[in-house]
Design a protein around this motif. Structure first.
Motif, short mmCIF file in Angstrom:
data_model
loop_
_atom_site.label_atom_id
_atom_site.label_comp_id
_atom_site.label_asym_id
_atom_site.label_seq_id
_atom_site.Cartn_x
_atom_site.Cartn_y
_atom_site.Cartn_z
N LYS A 163 0.85 -1.19 0.00
CA LYS A 163 0.00 0.00 0.00
C LYS A 163 0.89 1.24 0.00
O LYS A 163 2.01 1.21 0.49
N PHE A 164 0.37 2.34 -0.53
CA PHE A 164 1.18 3.52 -0.74
C PHE A 164 1.74 4.07 0.57
O PHE A 164 2.84 4.62 0.61
N ASN A 165 1.01 3.95 1.66
CA ASN A 165 1.45 4.52 2.93
C ASN A 165 2.09 3.50 3.86
O ASN A 165 2.23 3.74 5.07
N ASN A 166 2.50 2.35 3.33
CA ASN A 166 3.20 1.37 4.15
C ASN A 166 4.53 1.94 4.63
O ASN A 166 5.26 2.58 3.86
N ASP A 167 4.88 1.70 5.88
CA ASP A 167 6.12 2.23 6.43
C ASP A 167 7.29 1.34 6.01
O ASP A 167 7.79 0.50 6.77
N CYS A 168 7.75 1.51 4.77
CA CYS A 168 8.85 0.70 4.23
C CYS A 168 10.17 1.02 4.92
O CYS A 168 11.11 0.23 4.86
N SER B 195 13.91 11.48 -0.93
CA SER B 195 13.67 11.50 0.51
C SER B 195 12.33 12.16 0.82
O SER B 195 11.58 11.71 1.70
N ASN B 196 12.00 13.22 0.07
CA ASN B 196 10.69 13.87 0.24
C ASN B 196 9.55 12.95 -0.21
O ASN B 196 8.45 12.96 0.37
N ASN B 197 9.80 12.17 -1.25
CA ASN B 197 8.77 11.23 -1.70
C ASN B 197 8.52 10.14 -0.66
O ASN B 197 7.39 9.70 -0.48
N ILE B 198 9.58 9.69 0.01
CA ILE B 198 9.40 8.73 1.10
C ILE B 198 8.58 9.36 2.21
O ILE B 198 7.70 8.72 2.81
N LYS B 199 8.85 10.64 2.49
CA LYS B 199 8.06 11.34 3.51
C LYS B 199 6.60 11.41 3.11
O LYS B 199 5.71 11.29 3.97
N ALA B 200 6.32 11.59 1.81
CA ALA B 200 4.94 11.62 1.35
C ALA B 200 4.24 10.29 1.59
O ALA B 200 3.01 10.25 1.79
N MET B 201 5.00 9.20 1.60
CA MET B 201 4.41 7.88 1.80
C MET B 201 4.24 7.55 3.28
O MET B 201 3.18 7.07 3.70
N ILE B 202 5.28 7.80 4.09
CA ILE B 202 5.26 7.30 5.47
C ILE B 202 5.08 8.41 6.50
O ILE B 202 4.92 8.13 7.68
N GLY B 203 5.12 9.69 6.06
CA GLY B 203 4.85 10.79 6.97
C GLY B 203 6.08 11.42 7.60
O GLY B 203 5.96 12.42 8.31
N TYR B 204 7.27 10.87 7.38
CA TYR B 204 8.49 11.47 7.92
C TYR B 204 9.65 11.08 7.01
O TYR B 204 9.58 10.09 6.28
#
Length: 566
Positions: free
Chosen positions: A298-303, A458-467
């Motif tokens: 899922k897009f917001n999974n904390d990878c 890094s900003n794209n990862i933040k968009a997914m996981i919130g940080y």
């Protein structure tokens, strides 16, 4: 299009998701993991395989014992974890596999994705052979007397030596020939004499292929359920073998031999090369597998947290497996009255010769043999299924899908040649050349040189996981990881250049020298993957009108992720 205005990472990711949904509406539903546990187990099954059991302990022993952990941990922190996060997050962010993601990010260099896919195809051929051997040994373990525990067999040479039938293998007796050399492989005298087919081994190969097919035939839905067994069962078997191993006499000597530090080995470049290539192999980096498996999240999974969990699990498994292996080898050395160095082997020799001899000395040898070969079978099956899934899970994009499927069908039939009498020679050539460490290092350097947008990603990862991930990851993606990969590549190429000056052909089983045609075939296997990177770039330049910059941003490629990410 933003009309030149700056956009936030969240807005960019939202735009990308909308575009991606519109573009993929004509494709079949790719599906998603039913739960986080399925994703974690699938990735664990992909990266934790036979190399953790039969390669890492041997490398640790060979390269200075506990001292080997210094370069290993350095490569893990600087290369392993950052690249693991990059590939997994890339798949999750784009919802595309290795080929599709690079096609969108940098179309001119999409050959990276195809090269990775070719290596996966080679891995499928490589692993399935080992599984067939393991299945054959597993069936042999149910006999009332293990066939490799004595020389009273129809396939042993010469007369029967009853004076040492209690010993699994007497090195001084020419008639005690291992099961793998005589019964399973019936090894021929040279590479040019392939001989007849061993139909029992061919049947094992067919059964393993059938099992693998039904594990992936319904895509992510079936694989997600299979990994609950294939990824967890080996840990149970490893725990059983560990407890049994450390309780044996001589186990302490084996463990000390495994970890005894030799600080002088740190000055040897080969130790650092072994540490780097072990990280790349055991973590499945640059094979496209992490990107493919991450694309079903899922897009917001904390990878980000998943990355740390999986990396810790992988390295811990390698380290603990060394205790299980060397405790038993220490027992074997004490029983035979020889030095541990005389019984230590790496690769298939450990799994199919040294360890089976050792377990045959224990009480209830059939039980421990079944446990060991079940572990080997499950470890290999899990990796094989995850490799196969990258082929079968490709959406029905007709041209690309059918091309890869044809390649897969063609290569999947090639393991049959290993079922002949000279099959081990073919296997060793394939093993040495098809997925070499130098090829993986080349792909990793290309990945990082093309992937220059560390801050944006890094900003794209933040968009997914919130940080955002730690700043050390951006530092690694930009400078440290490419520098480490380039340095080890220089060492590999330097060693390669030195070996060319004093070139000698590859030595195979029984001291057989590989002929020229076999070496040519091996280098063809190597070039079949890495050559796709420049070939695709040339093909794109020749078939796309405009300048280099226009080719890089050709409107034929629907979503230009590189405008947002890179």
């Amino acid at each position: 299009h933003t009309g030149g205005r700056s956009t936030s990472p969240v807005m960019c990711s939202q735009v990308l998701r909308v575009r991606g949904q519109a573009e993929d509406s004509s494709l079949q539903d790719r599906g998603q993991w039913a739960s986080k546990a399925e994703f974690l187990l699938a990735v664990a099954g992909q990266i934790i395989g036979l190399g953790n059991v039969w390669r890492f302990p041997y490398l640790c022993y060979k390269n200075g014992g506990g001292v080997f952990l210094v370069p290993y941990m350095l490569f893990l922190v600087v290369c392993g974890v950052p690249l693991f996060l990059l590939e997994t997050a890339l798949g999750q962010f784009t919802s595309l596999g290795g080929v599709g993601a690079w096609m969108k990010i940098c179309p001119l260099f999409a050959g990276l994705g195809f090269a990775s896919q070719m290596m996966i195809l080679h891995s499928c051929v490589y692993y399935i052979v080992i599984l067939a051997w393991a299945f054959f040994y597993l069936c042999s373990s149910f006999q009332t007397r293990l066939p490799w525990s004595h020389c009273n067999n129809t396939w042993n040479t010469g007369v029967i030596h009853t004076s040492h039938t209690h010993i699994p293998h007497d090195p001084t007796c020419p008639h005690c020939v291992s099961l793998s050399r005589r019964e399973v492989l019936d090894l021929s005298a040279s590479v040019d004499r392939l001989g007849s087919v061993n139909w029992r081994l061919a049947l094992c190969l067919l059964l393993v292929w059938t099992v693998c097919y039904f594990c992936v035939w319904k895509g992510v839905k079936s694989t997600g359920k299979v990994v609950y067994v294939t990824a967890t069962f080996p840990y149970l078997m490893l725990l059983v073998l560990l407890v049994r191993g450390v309780s044996l006499p001589g186990a302490v000597d084996g463990i000390v031999y495994y970890l005894k530090p030799n600080h002088t080995r740190l000055m040897d470049p080969q130790v650092w090369m072994d540490a780097g290539t072990q990280i790349f192999f055991s973590y499945g980096i640059c094979l496209g597998s992490l990107t493919a498996l991450g694309s079903y999240n899922k897009f917001n999974n904390d990878c980000y947290k998943d990355c740390f969990r999986l990396c810790l699990l992988n390295s811990s498994t390698s380290f603990i497996a060394g205790f299980a292996i060397f405790s038993v080898l220490g027992f074997m050395a004490q029983e035979q009255g020889v030095d541990i160095a005389d019984v230590v082997q790496s690769g298939p020799g450990l799994a199919f010769i040294a360890y089976p001899r050792a377990v045959s000395m224990m009480p209830l040898p059939q039980l421990w043999a079944v446990c060991f070969f079940l572990m080997i079978l499950m470890l290999g099956l899990d990796t094989q299924v995850c490799c196969d899934s990258q082929v079968f899970f490709i959406p029905a994009r007709s041209d690309l899908y059918h091309l890869i499927m044809k390649m897969y069908i063609l290569l999947s039939s090639s393991p049959l040649c290993v079922c002949v009498q000279g099959g081990l020679y073919v296997f060793q050539i394939y093993d040495h050349f098809s997925c070499s460490g130098a090829s993986l290092l080349l792909l990793s350097v290309s990945d990082l040189l093309l992937f220059s947008g560390a801050d944006r990603f890094s900003n794209n990862i933040k968009a997914m996981i919130g940080y955002q991930p730690l700043c050390i990851f951006r530092l690694c993606w930009r400078y440290l990881t490419p520098a480490m990969c380039i340095n080890i590549s220089v060492c590999v190429q330097g060693t390669f250049g030195f070996s060319l000056m004093f070139w000698s052909p590859l030595t195979l089983a029984n001291g057989v020298t590989a002929p020229v045609w076999a070496t040519v075939m091996g280098w063809t296997l190597t070039l079949s993957s890495v050559s796709l990177l420049p070939l695709w770039a040339i093909y794109s330049l020749m078939n796309t009108p405009g300048t280099l910059q226009q080719v890089k941003k050709n409107p034929l490629y629907h979503v230009k992720i590189h405008d947002i990410m890179i």
